[in-house]
Scaffold this motif. Structure first.
Motif, short mmCIF file in Angstrom:
data_model
loop_
_atom_site.label_atom_id
_atom_site.label_comp_id
_atom_site.label_asym_id
_atom_site.label_seq_id
_atom_site.Cartn_x
_atom_site.Cartn_y
_atom_site.Cartn_z
N ASP A 50 0.60 -1.16 0.06
CA ASP A 50 -0.20 -0.13 -0.13
C ASP A 50 1.03 1.40 -0.12
N GLU A 51 2.14 1.39 0.80
CA GLU A 51 2.66 2.56 0.72
C GLU A 51 3.39 2.84 -0.40
N ALA A 52 3.70 1.60 -1.23
CA ALA A 52 4.42 1.80 -2.61
C ALA A 52 3.42 2.06 -3.47
N ARG A 53 2.11 1.96 -3.10
CA ARG A 53 1.01 2.14 -3.98
C ARG A 53 0.80 1.21 -5.13
N ILE A 54 1.15 -0.03 -4.68
CA ILE A 54 1.04 -1.25 -5.65
C ILE A 54 -0.56 -1.71 -5.21
N PRO A 55 -1.38 -1.87 -6.33
CA PRO A 55 -2.60 -2.24 -6.13
C PRO A 55 -2.70 -3.73 -5.90
N HIS A 56 -3.54 -4.39 -5.06
CA HIS A 56 -3.39 -5.85 -4.77
C HIS A 56 -5.10 -6.36 -4.27
N GLY A 57 -5.28 -7.32 -4.43
CA GLY A 57 -6.74 -7.68 -3.80
C GLY A 57 -6.71 -9.09 -3.53
N PRO A 58 -7.76 -9.51 -2.88
CA PRO A 58 -7.94 -10.81 -1.98
C PRO A 58 -8.32 -11.91 -3.22
N ILE A 59 -7.98 -13.07 -3.12
CA ILE A 59 -8.21 -14.01 -3.87
C ILE A 59 -9.09 -15.04 -2.92
N LEU A 60 -10.21 -15.29 -3.20
CA LEU A 60 -11.29 -16.08 -2.27
C LEU A 60 -11.16 -17.46 -2.78
N THR A 61 -10.98 -18.40 -2.21
CA THR A 61 -10.71 -19.75 -2.69
C THR A 61 -11.74 -20.64 -1.67
N TYR A 62 -12.22 -21.66 -2.24
CA TYR A 62 -13.47 -22.48 -1.56
C TYR A 62 -12.84 -24.02 -2.02
N SER A 63 -13.01 -24.69 -0.79
CA SER A 63 -12.78 -25.97 -0.90
C SER A 63 -13.46 -27.15 0.08
N THR A 64 -13.67 -28.20 -0.13
CA THR A 64 -14.38 -29.30 0.46
C THR A 64 -13.36 -29.80 1.48
N GLY A 65 -12.11 -29.75 1.25
CA GLY A 65 -11.00 -30.34 2.35
C GLY A 65 -10.37 -29.16 2.99
N PRO A 66 -9.63 -29.65 4.03
CA PRO A 66 -8.55 -28.73 4.62
C PRO A 66 -7.71 -27.92 3.86
N GLN A 67 -7.55 -26.78 4.29
CA GLN A 67 -6.38 -25.94 3.54
C GLN A 67 -5.32 -25.29 4.34
N ALA A 68 -4.28 -24.78 3.81
CA ALA A 68 -3.37 -23.85 4.98
C ALA A 68 -4.20 -22.73 5.14
N SER A 69 -3.90 -22.12 6.20
CA SER A 69 -4.56 -20.75 6.90
C SER A 69 -4.04 -19.78 6.25
N GLY A 70 -3.27 -19.58 5.43
CA GLY A 70 -2.86 -18.42 4.79
C GLY A 70 -3.90 -17.61 4.20
N LEU A 71 -3.54 -16.33 3.91
CA LEU A 71 -4.42 -15.20 3.47
C LEU A 71 -3.84 -15.14 1.77
N VAL A 72 -4.62 -15.05 0.98
CA VAL A 72 -4.12 -15.30 -0.50
C VAL A 72 -4.72 -13.88 -1.08
#
Length: 120
Positions: free
Chosen positions: A26-48
């Motif tokens: 944000d400070e470097a003014r580089i736009p980014h956005g979340p990727i929402l993922t859906y799964s029926t199984g367990p996933q790692a708990s990271g933010l994408v």
């Protein structure tokens, strides 16, 4: 990853790295956005998150500068870049120009800080 019309950098943020790395983007003014993922199984708990732009407009150098500065700010920080060729490169110790080239070949960038911001 580069695809004729657009380029995208996929970021997976773990532990205490998410808030500080996204703030650095944000400070470097580089736009980014979340990727929402859906799964029926367990996933790692990271933010994408993703940084996506038209190929000619992708701020590769600015992203590489953020990566290098963010890593160098604390010893507890690490960034791993996974490439299409199946390589995983730890970005610690690489120059901005080297990180820039690696990002252009990336399929995923893992960001982690093992200590909370209050600790050094």
């Amino acid at each position: 990853m580069i695809n004729g019309a657009y380029s995208s950098v996929r970021l997976t943020l773990f532990k205490h790295g998410a808030e500080s790395f996204l703030a650095a983007l944000d400070e470097a003014r580089i736009p980014h956005g979340p990727i929402l993922t859906y799964s029926t199984g367990p996933q790692a708990s990271g933010l994408v998150e993703a940084i996506t732009a038209l190929s000619d407009a992708m701020p590769w150098n600015a992203i590489a500068k953020v990566v290098v500065a963010w890593i160098e700010a604390r010893k507890s920080r690490e960034i791993s870049i996974s490439t299409e060729a199946g390589e995983t490169i730890h970005a610690k110790g690489y120059s901005v120009s080297e990180v820039q080239l690696l990002l252009q070949k990336s399929i995923n960038v893992v960001i982690i800080d093992t200590k909370p911001n209050e600790e050094t």
